[in-house]
Design an enzyme around this catalytic site. Sequence first.
Site, PDB file in Angstrom:
ATOM      1  N   ASP A  25     -51.343  55.204  -2.133  1.00  5.05           N
ATOM      2  CA  ASP A  25     -50.670  55.126  -3.432  1.00  5.05           C
ATOM      3  C   ASP A  25     -51.512  55.896  -4.450  1.00  5.05           C
ATOM      4  O   ASP A  25     -52.740  55.817  -4.422  1.00  5.05           O
ATOM      5  CB  ASP A  25     -50.564  53.645  -3.825  1.00  5.05           C
ATOM      6  CG  ASP A  25     -49.904  53.456  -5.184  1.00  5.05           C
ATOM      7  OD1 ASP A  25     -49.205  54.378  -5.640  1.00  5.05           O
ATOM      8  OD2 ASP A  25     -50.107  52.376  -5.784  1.00  5.05           O
ATOM      9  N   ASN A  83     -50.356  56.025  -7.963  1.00  7.14           N
ATOM     10  CA  ASN A  83     -50.050  55.640  -9.346  1.00  7.14           C
ATOM     11  C   ASN A  83     -50.061  54.142  -9.604  1.00  7.14           C
ATOM     12  O   ASN A  83     -49.531  53.673 -10.616  1.00  7.14           O
ATOM     13  CB  ASN A  83     -48.694  56.245  -9.776  1.00  7.14           C
ATOM     14  CG  ASN A  83     -47.560  55.740  -8.884  1.00  7.14           C
ATOM     15  OD1 ASN A  83     -47.799  54.946  -7.968  1.00  7.14           O
ATOM     16  ND2 ASN A  83     -46.351  56.184  -9.144  1.00  7.14           N
ATOM     17  N   ASP A 110     -48.459  51.654  -8.282  1.00  2.83           N
ATOM     18  CA  ASP A 110     -47.267  50.796  -8.176  1.00  2.83           C
ATOM     19  C   ASP A 110     -47.214  50.043  -6.841  1.00  2.83           C
ATOM     20  O   ASP A 110     -46.229  49.363  -6.547  1.00  2.83           O
ATOM     21  CB  ASP A 110     -45.979  51.607  -8.410  1.00  2.83           C
ATOM     22  CG  ASP A 110     -45.729  52.646  -7.313  1.00  2.83           C
ATOM     23  OD1 ASP A 110     -46.567  52.764  -6.384  1.00  2.83           O
ATOM     24  OD2 ASP A 110     -44.700  53.344  -7.380  1.00  2.83           O
ATOM     25  N   ASP A 169     -47.310  57.270  -1.829  1.00  3.70           N
ATOM     26  CA  ASP A 169     -46.465  58.337  -2.380  1.00  3.70           C
ATOM     27  C   ASP A 169     -46.995  59.710  -1.962  1.00  3.70           C
ATOM     28  O   ASP A 169     -48.044  59.816  -1.317  1.00  3.70           O
ATOM     29  CB  ASP A 169     -46.364  58.213  -3.911  1.00  3.70           C
ATOM     30  CG  ASP A 169     -47.730  58.043  -4.562  1.00  3.70           C
ATOM     31  OD1 ASP A 169     -48.685  58.711  -4.109  1.00  3.70           O
ATOM     32  OD2 ASP A 169     -47.852  57.239  -5.511  1.00  3.70           O
ATOM     33  N   ASP A 176     -38.377  63.928   8.930  1.00  2.39           N
ATOM     34  CA  ASP A 176     -37.507  63.005   9.655  1.00  2.39           C
ATOM     35  C   ASP A 176     -36.054  63.349   9.346  1.00  2.39           C
ATOM     36  O   ASP A 176     -35.693  63.533   8.183  1.00  2.39           O
ATOM     37  CB  ASP A 176     -37.808  61.568   9.201  1.00  2.39           C
ATOM     38  CG  ASP A 176     -37.863  60.600  10.349  1.00  2.39           C
ATOM     39  OD1 ASP A 176     -36.866  60.508  11.075  1.00  2.39           O
ATOM     40  OD2 ASP A 176     -38.903  59.933  10.514  1.00  2.39           O
ATOM     41  N   ASP A 234     -34.077  60.960  14.237  1.00  2.00           N
ATOM     42  CA  ASP A 234     -33.896  59.521  14.395  1.00  2.00           C
ATOM     43  C   ASP A 234     -32.726  59.203  15.336  1.00  2.00           C
ATOM     44  O   ASP A 234     -31.627  59.753  15.169  1.00  2.00           O
ATOM     45  CB  ASP A 234     -33.604  58.941  13.002  1.00  2.00           C
ATOM     46  CG  ASP A 234     -33.718  57.440  12.941  1.00  2.00           C
ATOM     47  OD1 ASP A 234     -34.839  56.945  13.103  1.00  2.00           O
ATOM     48  OD2 ASP A 234     -32.693  56.773  12.725  1.00  2.00           O
ATOM     49  N   GLU A 274     -35.654  61.210  18.935  1.00  4.98           N
ATOM     50  CA  GLU A 274     -35.878  59.816  19.316  1.00  4.98           C
ATOM     51  C   GLU A 274     -34.692  59.392  20.181  1.00  4.98           C
ATOM     52  O   GLU A 274     -33.553  59.412  19.727  1.00  4.98           O
ATOM     53  CB  GLU A 274     -35.977  58.936  18.068  1.00  4.98           C
ATOM     54  CG  GLU A 274     -36.437  57.532  18.402  1.00  4.98           C
ATOM     55  CD  GLU A 274     -36.126  56.504  17.325  1.00  4.98           C
ATOM     56  OE1 GLU A 274     -36.840  55.496  17.275  1.00  4.98           O
ATOM     57  OE2 GLU A 274     -35.167  56.684  16.533  1.00  4.98           O
ATOM     58  N   HIS A 311     -44.320  53.504  13.786  1.00  9.54           N
ATOM     59  CA  HIS A 311     -43.994  52.556  12.710  1.00  9.54           C
ATOM     60  C   HIS A 311     -43.033  51.449  13.142  1.00  9.54           C
ATOM     61  O   HIS A 311     -42.742  50.555  12.358  1.00  9.54           O
ATOM     62  CB  HIS A 311     -43.392  53.338  11.534  1.00  9.54           C
ATOM     63  CG  HIS A 311     -42.080  53.962  11.885  1.00  9.54           C
ATOM     64  ND1 HIS A 311     -41.959  54.992  12.815  1.00  9.54           N
ATOM     65  CD2 HIS A 311     -40.822  53.692  11.487  1.00  9.54           C
ATOM     66  CE1 HIS A 311     -40.689  55.307  12.943  1.00  9.54           C
ATOM     67  NE2 HIS A 311     -39.974  54.544  12.147  1.00  9.54           N
ATOM     68  N   ASP A 312     -42.505  51.533  14.366  1.00  5.37           N
ATOM     69  CA  ASP A 312     -41.593  50.505  14.866  1.00  5.37           C
ATOM     70  C   ASP A 312     -42.245  49.613  15.926  1.00  5.37           C
ATOM     71  O   ASP A 312     -41.592  48.720  16.469  1.00  5.37           O
ATOM     72  CB  ASP A 312     -40.363  51.151  15.537  1.00  5.37           C
ATOM     73  CG  ASP A 312     -39.508  51.929  14.561  1.00  5.37           C
ATOM     74  OD1 ASP A 312     -39.445  51.541  13.372  1.00  5.37           O
ATOM     75  OD2 ASP A 312     -38.891  52.934  14.987  1.00  5.37           O
TER      76      ASP A 312
HETATM   77  C1  NOJ Z   1     -35.477  54.385  14.331  1.00  2.00           C
HETATM   78  C2  NOJ Z   1     -36.502  54.364  13.254  1.00  2.00           C
HETATM   79  O1  NOJ Z   1     -37.738  54.748  13.781  1.00  2.00           O
HETATM   80  C3  NOJ Z   1     -36.512  52.967  12.684  1.00  2.00           C
HETATM   81  O2  NOJ Z   1     -37.586  52.732  11.821  1.00  2.00           O
HETATM   82  C4  NOJ Z   1     -35.188  52.738  12.019  1.00  2.00           C
HETATM   83  O3  NOJ Z   1     -35.095  51.386  11.604  1.00  2.00           O
HETATM   84  C5  NOJ Z   1     -34.012  53.033  12.951  1.00  2.00           C
HETATM   85  N1  NOJ Z   1     -34.183  54.207  13.754  1.00  2.00           N
HETATM   86  C6  NOJ Z   1     -32.755  53.217  12.157  1.00  2.00           C
HETATM   87  O4  NOJ Z   1     -32.818  54.408  11.421  1.00  2.00           O
END
Ligand code: NOJ
Length: 557
Positions: free
Chosen positions: A21, A23, A25, A29, A98, A199, A254, A327-328
């Site tokens: 970050d 700023n 908040d 960013d 992305d 995605d 993906e 991140h998932d």
């Molecule tokens: C895969 C992404 O990596 C995930 O974070 C997202 O929730 C779903 N696709 C839907 O876009």
Amino acid sequence: MKKTWWKESVVYQIYPRSFQDSNGDGIGDIPGIISRLDYLQKLGVDVIWLCPVYESPNDDNGYDISNYQGIMDDFGTIEDWEELLEGLHQRGMKLIMDLVVNHSSDEHAWFVESRKSKDNPYRDYYIWRDSKNGGEPNNWASFFSGSAWKRDETTGQYFLHLFSSKQPDLNWENDKVRREVYDMMTWWLDKGIDGFRMDVINLISKIPELPDAAGDGKYNFGGEHFMNGPRIHEFLQEMNREVLSKYDVMTVGETPCVTPEEASLYVREDRGELSMVFQFELMDIDAGPGGKWNVTPWKLIDFKRIMSKWQVELDGKGWNSLFLNNHDQPRMVSRFGNDGAYRKESAKMLATLLHTLQGTPYIYQGEELGMTNVKFASMDDYRDIETINMFNEYLESGRSEADIMASIYSKGRDNARTPMQWDGKAHSGFTTGTPWLQVNPNYTEINVKESLEDPDSIFHYYRRLIELRKQHEVIVYGHYELLLEEDEHIYAYTRTLEDERLLVILNFDEEPVTFELPETVVYESAEVLIGNYVLPAGASVRRMELRPYEAQVLKLK
Ligand code: NOJ
């Protein structure tokens, strides 16, 4: 295999909300990322994959896009983004964006129009159906719990949303939708980006009749009707012809639930579709019959079988992407290593694996520090829509809270999304404000500052692995051969390219174990390229006592 820059690259994934970050908040960013470019350059990565930074109401942290050509206010401006691109290019790094086009946000102008009336020109940009027997048009489940359909008051019809109800699926059968997507991609490519991460791209072609899914639940997983659907390859070939083939870019799709055979249709060099795919077979290794949240122990034999299958079956046909978290997914050291006593050793061992296989390695932010999963005491501290929906659904179905929290601790997506740990100061130096998601309390000991100062840190080990890849072509292109297939503790393999040969030995256990090199591997001399322990003088590669989570990479002659 044809040699290309993206095969020889290492990618670093940034989840912008949690990176830096600037700023106060509490939300990461773009100026924050810019302030850390020297750090990324020091690590030595070649490509940055930036998770969505587009305008979005943030129902799914930016994966619900309301304007594909605008930057989210929380993240900055298009000028900030241009400065980021320039800063990366100046440092010899590339940027991939992305691309989220299976669905948009329900606040996208197309959907705002689409829902107005059945004869609106944008109606067919999305997938609308009448109710069936007084209920939803079919029994598909959303990936984020409940039905994949939502009734819209204005016309009384239902729209399809495979993810949240604020993520309506785009209708790829409509030529106009495809044209809009291709124009938007061209707009970004003309700005100078170096490719896309796409995605859930294998979900865009649905069987038009949208048949019911098999299963006896109220809502069931309908994957067979929309994964790798009937027109998927036609769409991707068209996208390639119309857009991608005009630029020297990399693409990574993906693609959940693909087999190596299906994957090769996406990535075979003669097909003109994608550079590589993210497949998730390994990510399902600890899923029980009840799915992802039904966590079950995994076995190294299965782990090796899955990794080896992809190494062997794509060799010479298409390119692998290599990752153990994103991140998932939970943090890899917590899932596949040991985030307690052997955190450093096991993080380095797993990194050794990822960086010595055939394919392009992806590092998820913080992985290079050995960041771990987190356990927040209360559900109020969680932010992820998938986790929150699952919690409510399971609680309603009678599962105990303690049981659900245990699943979240091992599998929840917020494990990976806690802010990047820069230093030991308040909120780990991520923000001067209140972070949108709490920092993992272990930031006082796991952070960038500490890692840069310690020559033996996980960070410096990653730096050396990345450097090695640049020096030895065999690491990038060599053929893979698994050794000791039945061993329950050791993962060992060779990589061979013409007369260059590597031997990789990994102990996946916290106990010491004896490694014996199969007689079939003949060599005269062995030189250590990298390892997470120093090999004792005079150690023999024929028979070695491996220490907890030991990793050694040797060059055999
Ligand atoms: C895969 C992404 O990596 C995930 O974070 C997202 O929730 C779903 N696709 C839907 O876009």
